[in-house]
Design a protein around this motif. Sequence first.
Motif, PDB file in Angstrom:
ATOM      1  N   LEU A 294       0.804  -1.221   0.000  1.00 50.60           N
ATOM      2  CA  LEU A 294       0.000   0.000   0.000  1.00 50.60           C
ATOM      3  C   LEU A 294       0.838   1.273   0.000  1.00 50.60           C
ATOM      4  N   ASP A 295       2.158   1.131  -0.033  1.00 51.71           N
ATOM      5  CA  ASP A 295       3.022   2.317  -0.001  1.00 51.71           C
ATOM      6  C   ASP A 295       2.661   3.287  -1.122  1.00 51.71           C
ATOM      7  N   GLY A 296       2.401   4.519  -0.742  1.00 54.41           N
ATOM      8  CA  GLY A 296       2.117   5.558  -1.725  1.00 54.41           C
ATOM      9  C   GLY A 296       0.689   5.594  -2.215  1.00 54.41           C
ATOM     10  N   VAL A 297      -0.123   4.569  -1.861  1.00 56.27           N
ATOM     11  CA  VAL A 297      -1.515   4.538  -2.333  1.00 56.27           C
ATOM     12  C   VAL A 297      -2.501   4.248  -1.200  1.00 56.27           C
ATOM     13  N   GLU A 298      -1.989   4.152   0.030  1.00 54.73           N
ATOM     14  CA  GLU A 298      -2.863   3.801   1.154  1.00 54.73           C
ATOM     15  C   GLU A 298      -4.027   4.765   1.281  1.00 54.73           C
ATOM     16  N   ASP A 299      -3.760   6.058   1.109  1.00 52.35           N
ATOM     17  CA  ASP A 299      -4.829   7.048   1.243  1.00 52.35           C
ATOM     18  C   ASP A 299      -5.886   6.870   0.161  1.00 52.35           C
ATOM     19  N   LEU A 300      -5.470   6.461  -1.036  1.00 46.52           N
ATOM     20  CA  LEU A 300      -6.426   6.247  -2.123  1.00 46.52           C
ATOM     21  C   LEU A 300      -7.334   5.059  -1.809  1.00 46.52           C
ATOM     22  N   VAL A 301      -6.746   3.989  -1.269  1.00 44.74           N
ATOM     23  CA  VAL A 301      -7.527   2.805  -0.950  1.00 44.74           C
ATOM     24  C   VAL A 301      -8.490   3.104   0.199  1.00 44.74           C
TER      25      VAL A 301
ATOM     26  N   GLU B  62     -15.851   5.744   0.469  1.00 42.96           N
ATOM     27  CA  GLU B  62     -16.752   6.203  -0.588  1.00 42.96           C
ATOM     28  C   GLU B  62     -16.894   5.112  -1.637  1.00 42.96           C
ATOM     29  N   ASN B  63     -18.102   4.664  -1.866  1.00 46.20           N
ATOM     30  CA  ASN B  63     -18.351   3.666  -2.897  1.00 46.20           C
ATOM     31  C   ASN B  63     -18.095   4.289  -4.259  1.00 46.20           C
ATOM     32  N   GLN B  64     -17.060   3.832  -4.946  1.00 48.37           N
ATOM     33  CA  GLN B  64     -16.641   4.453  -6.198  1.00 48.37           C
ATOM     34  C   GLN B  64     -17.163   3.747  -7.438  1.00 48.37           C
TER      35      GLN B  64
ATOM     36  N   ASP C 257     -22.469   4.910   0.106  1.00 52.83           N
ATOM     37  CA  ASP C 257     -21.248   4.959   0.895  1.00 52.83           C
ATOM     38  C   ASP C 257     -21.463   4.277   2.244  1.00 52.83           C
ATOM     39  N   GLY C 258     -22.589   4.627   2.917  1.00 52.53           N
ATOM     40  CA  GLY C 258     -22.896   4.012   4.200  1.00 52.53           C
ATOM     41  C   GLY C 258     -23.098   2.517   4.078  1.00 52.53           C
ATOM     42  N   ASP C 259     -23.753   2.080   3.014  1.00 51.45           N
ATOM     43  CA  ASP C 259     -23.949   0.643   2.800  1.00 51.45           C
ATOM     44  C   ASP C 259     -22.605  -0.074   2.739  1.00 51.45           C
ATOM     45  N   GLN C 260     -21.656   0.503   2.016  1.00 54.39           N
ATOM     46  CA  GLN C 260     -20.345  -0.140   1.885  1.00 54.39           C
ATOM     47  C   GLN C 260     -19.619  -0.166   3.223  1.00 54.39           C
ATOM     48  N   GLN C 261     -19.702   0.914   3.984  1.00 47.76           N
ATOM     49  CA  GLN C 261     -19.047   0.952   5.296  1.00 47.76           C
ATOM     50  C   GLN C 261     -19.625  -0.116   6.217  1.00 47.76           C
ATOM     51  N   ARG C 262     -20.943  -0.277   6.198  1.00 43.45           N
ATOM     52  CA  ARG C 262     -21.575  -1.297   7.036  1.00 43.45           C
ATOM     53  C   ARG C 262     -21.176  -2.702   6.590  1.00 43.45           C
TER      54      ARG C 262
END
Length: 461
Positions: free
Chosen positions: A46-53, A59-61, A104-109
Amino acid sequence: MADACSTTVNHPEPPIQSIKLSRNAFAVALRHGRGAAVMHVQEHGLDGVEDLVLAACLENQCYDRQCEGSRAAWMFGFYEGTPAYGRFAEAILAAMSQSTDDYDGDQQRELASLMGRDGDLEAAAALRAHVWGQTFSADRVLGAGAIRDLDGLPAIVEIARRLGKVLQQDSGAWVDTLDYLVNDTFPFDDVFAELKRVATGDAAVASYVGKEEAERIASNNRPDWSNEDPAASAKRRGEEFMRKNPVDAILAASSRKSLGRGQFMQFGRWASEEDLNRILDRLRVENEPEACEKLLCVFRKRPLPCLDDRVWALASHSSADVRNAAAVALSHTSDPRVRKLALERLNDPGFSSDYSEELDLFKNNYQPGDETLILAALERQTVDGDEAHYLASSAIGVCRSVDSPVLAGVAEWVYRTNPCGICRQQVVEKLQEWGCLPPHIAAECRHDALEDLRKLMQGQS
């Protein structure tokens, strides 16, 4: 066939490989749901992309969030068992605690449920607190599927109990049905039997069961068309539509504002030749752009009675919507004039996603060598999101209509560029059918966010 494929895959962008992606390329692959993002993390972490993941977890993209299905399990795989797990879990659970009724909430749950099932007691407790702490009403139960997957049948019983209390207050309230709550996770009849058993000693559950039984009785009294012949079914639906939407009603509707286009396309499917000629007569005198577009939509799936001068004029209209609709109407006809227009439009340096449906002109007017022009026009575009999807949708239509492996390069452009997983699956299926699926795309598809696309690659070498 192999030779045909080999002549169409030479394009300036190097093919996607299992190599380290740039941060921007990773962001695009992640947003699109392509397996390249998974392969990158498998090889480089995840180096350099952790924030993107993490952002993609919160956020459901998905491009088409309703049709593409959940990405939660796919996203979980990015951080499961990694040193970053704690940071991801903390952020996801914090966001979930404030989440509402959206994708977004659905994905978080769903992520919280996955973490809980994987042994994370804190995530499990947070999901339970979130679901059972909400005010149950006639609105959708937030996290019903997530808590069901975490706690099984007891969770369904408890949801039924709480919804039964809503029904005790208002017997006519709309609440989530048992079909929705079960969603093929358990045998429906087994769950219903358990609810009826509990209902004997629980008035709230009994209220929910009563609502379900009343709905099942009403459903059984409705006409059962499930065994009807498909052709007969289509004919019956068409006749019913035309009774409700005669040509005079369609002509009147074209002048009303903010009316959808589906009614006009449906009319075009079932209209008689006389009806189509009346639509064309109105087009000849109609000047309001929105009305013209609606009337042209009648010919979206149905050929024009003739190549009328008015439709030719509308194909150069200042409104992109009208111009596109006219191009689609013309595209059903094989004619040298239509082919000439297709070539002119794609050779025009101003061709862009605004006029994406002009690609349709090639559907019935393609000649060998046109694939080079089509691919060159697509490669000139710098697009993403809706713009890429519009272009790709028309490109897929050409691939299906021409149905030749010489279009493999166009199909690969769609795969690389389209944010929609369903469209990506369609071109992969076509490349498979043509015997032209490149190994690097097959490798990516095994890790795609779209479950059906992953399944498509099962057994593929």
